[in-house]
Enzyme design. Structure first.
Site, short mmCIF file in Angstrom:
data_model
loop_
_atom_site.label_atom_id
_atom_site.label_comp_id
_atom_site.label_asym_id
_atom_site.label_seq_id
_atom_site.Cartn_x
_atom_site.Cartn_y
_atom_site.Cartn_z
N ARG A 1 6.75 -12.25 -4.02
CA ARG A 1 6.47 -13.08 -5.20
C ARG A 1 7.68 -13.93 -5.61
O ARG A 1 7.51 -15.00 -6.17
CB ARG A 1 6.01 -12.21 -6.36
N GLY B 1 -6.71 -11.10 -9.22
CA GLY B 1 -7.68 -11.38 -10.28
C GLY B 1 -7.98 -12.86 -10.46
O GLY B 1 -9.14 -13.27 -10.58
N GLY C 1 -5.41 -8.64 -2.95
CA GLY C 1 -4.27 -7.81 -2.54
C GLY C 1 -4.46 -7.10 -1.21
O GLY C 1 -3.62 -7.15 -0.32
N LYS D 1 -16.44 -1.98 -3.39
CA LYS D 1 -17.65 -1.91 -4.20
C LYS D 1 -18.29 -3.26 -4.47
O LYS D 1 -17.60 -4.27 -4.61
CB LYS D 1 -17.31 -1.28 -5.56
P1 AMP Z 1 -11.44 -4.15 -2.87
O1 AMP Z 1 -10.23 -3.94 -3.73
O2 AMP Z 1 -12.74 -4.07 -3.59
O3 AMP Z 1 -11.32 -5.37 -2.00
O4 AMP Z 1 -11.49 -2.90 -1.91
C1 AMP Z 1 -10.51 -2.64 -0.96
C2 AMP Z 1 -10.66 -1.22 -0.50
O5 AMP Z 1 -11.95 -1.03 0.05
C3 AMP Z 1 -9.68 -0.84 0.59
O6 AMP Z 1 -8.73 0.04 0.06
C4 AMP Z 1 -10.56 -0.16 1.64
O7 AMP Z 1 -10.03 1.07 2.08
C5 AMP Z 1 -11.86 0.09 0.90
N1 AMP Z 1 -13.01 0.15 1.79
C6 AMP Z 1 -13.35 -0.74 2.74
N2 AMP Z 1 -14.45 -0.31 3.41
C7 AMP Z 1 -14.80 0.87 2.89
C8 AMP Z 1 -15.84 1.80 3.16
N3 AMP Z 1 -16.72 1.59 4.16
N4 AMP Z 1 -15.92 2.90 2.40
C9 AMP Z 1 -15.03 3.12 1.42
N5 AMP Z 1 -14.02 2.28 1.10
C10 AMP Z 1 -13.90 1.17 1.84
#
Ligand code: AMP
Length: 394
Positions: free
Chosen positions: A37, A375, A352, A199
């Site tokens: 950063r 964000g 991130g 999610k």
């Molecule tokens: P996000 O911050 O929503 O982009 O989520 C990122 C996180 O999603 C990472 O730490 C991954 O380990 C997790 N992730 C990706 N695929 C899966 C999965 N199939 N099941 C559980 N967690 C996951």
């Protein structure tokens, strides 16, 4: 663009308030563990230095609760910045007040002063007009190079701009808006979005806003299992948000009606638990055993996603395809990077985890643009107006 960039304002010999994002990670002993950063702001800083501006840097660090806390001092940043610029960067004892004003008045053209953590005052996050005015009185020109906080209407990002006639975006801010603007407003087509991550809930608004704009929508990561369940698959113990199954179905149907093709995984890597030493196997998505969970996309899915990316001219990617932090579940994400690079499309990547994954792949330099923001990046993709960006408009 409706705002000026830093090279369109006259700052020679002037006091310039430069809002940056120096919210760097620190270890327990206060050492900076990643200075990306700080590095990201160097082009702006070097430009202002070349114009012999008197530079007043302002940032937040961590989450102090509206009062000074030694562990959130910007002192380590002042030292690192001094090393990078090869000049002394003094740290003011505060960000407002008579002592700070005295230090500002003593600046010579080409000097740099770092103000202490803005969030040592609760008024910063409250966008308090009096506090904003006290910050503003330090300088004649306002420059914002902190895209990552521009989705927050904080005093140093939003309120302060009302007190300046001369305001501009730094180079980092300009580049972020330039690349995201290319994707959202005038993309070369086909435009393909790849959305993954844990999610659906965290990306719902992004999916809703993007689905009708893109030509193809690729969905991977943990969130894919809610979509797979929505189209009738049993997904074992995979991550599913039951309350969003109907919403997921609605996103697919809405996209289909607009002629947007949605790509979901056809196979996945499963294990009984999320553990790097777990036994894994590849199964089609309609054969996930009841005791197992999908933790990465499978090889057949990767091939199909690659095919969907092959002739893309613009690719937007947010969210890993699997639990890439663990080696057995990283192939999907690493393979996706390869396909993106191979396509030769303009590629814009953000968030991130996605940023970390791309750097881990060793191919970061082959991606057209990697956003520094989490964000703020997502809010732009949601179609929201960012207060810090709006405030720069003239
Ligand atoms: P996000 O911050 O929503 O982009 O989520 C990122 C996180 O999603 C990472 O730490 C991954 O380990 C997790 N992730 C990706 N695929 C899966 C999965 N199939 N099941 C559980 N967690 C996951």
């Amino acid at each position: 663009m409706a705002f000026k960039s830093i090279d369109q304002v006259d700052m020679a010999g002037k006091k310039v308030f430069l809002r940056v994002d120096f919210n760097v990670p620190l270890d327990k002993t206060g050492n900076i563990t990643d200075d990306t950063r700080i590095q990201a702001v160097l082009p702006t800083l070097n430009y202002a230095l070349s114009k012999k501006a008197k530079i007043i840097l302002a940032s937040h660090l961590g989450r102090p609760k509206g009062k000074p806390e030694a562990e959130f001092s910007l002192a380590p940043v002042a030292r690192r910045l001094g090393d990078l610029l090869k000049k002394e960067v003094p740290l003011a004892p505060d960000c407002i007040g008579p002592e700070v004003e005295r230090m500002v008045e003593a600046l010579n053209p080409g000097d740099v002063l770092l103000l202490e953590n803005l969030r040592f005052h609760k008024e910063e996050e409250k966008n308090d007009p009096g506090f904003a005015q006290n910050l503003a009185r330090l300088a004649e020109v306002y420059v914002n190079d902190a895209f990552a906080v521009s989705h927050r209407a904080h005093a140093s990002v939003e309120g302060i701009t009302k007190f300046f006639k001369e305001k501009a975006a730094g180079y980092l801010m300009r580049d972020e808006l330039h690349y995201l603007g290319k994707v959202m407003e005038d993309p070369a087509r086909p435009l393909v979005a790849v959305i993954g991550g844990a999610k659906v809930s965290g990306k719902l608004e992004v999916l809703k806003n993007l689905a009708p704009r893109v030509d193809r929508l690729i969905i991977g990561g943990g969130m894919a299992f809610t979509f797979l369940k929505a189209v009738g698959m049993a997904v074992g113990k995979s991550l599913v948000e039951e309350d969003l199954i109907n919403t997921a179905r609605g996103i697919i149907e809405g996209a289909n009606q607009k002629g947007v093709k949605v790509f979901l995984p056809v196979d996945c890597v499963v294990a009984e638990k999320m553990d790097p030493s777990a036994q894994t196997k590849v199964v089609p998505v309609d054969k996930i055993p009841g005791t197992e969970m999908g933790l990465d996309i499978g090889p057949e899915t990767l091939l199909r996603f690659g095919e969907a990316l092959r002739d893309a001219r613009t690719i937007l990617w947010n969210g890993p395809m699997g639990v890439f932090e663990m080696e057995p579940f990283s192939n999907g994400t690493m393979g996706l990077v390869e396909h993106i690079v191979k396509s030769g499309a303009l590629s814009v990547v953000g968030g991130g985890d996605t940023d970390t994954a791309v750097h881990r792949s060793g191919k970061a330099d082959k991606i057209s643009y990697i956003s520094t923001a989490g964000g703020a990046f997502l809010e732009l993709l949601e179609g929201k107006k960012l207060p810090g960006v709006e405030a720069l408009k003239t």
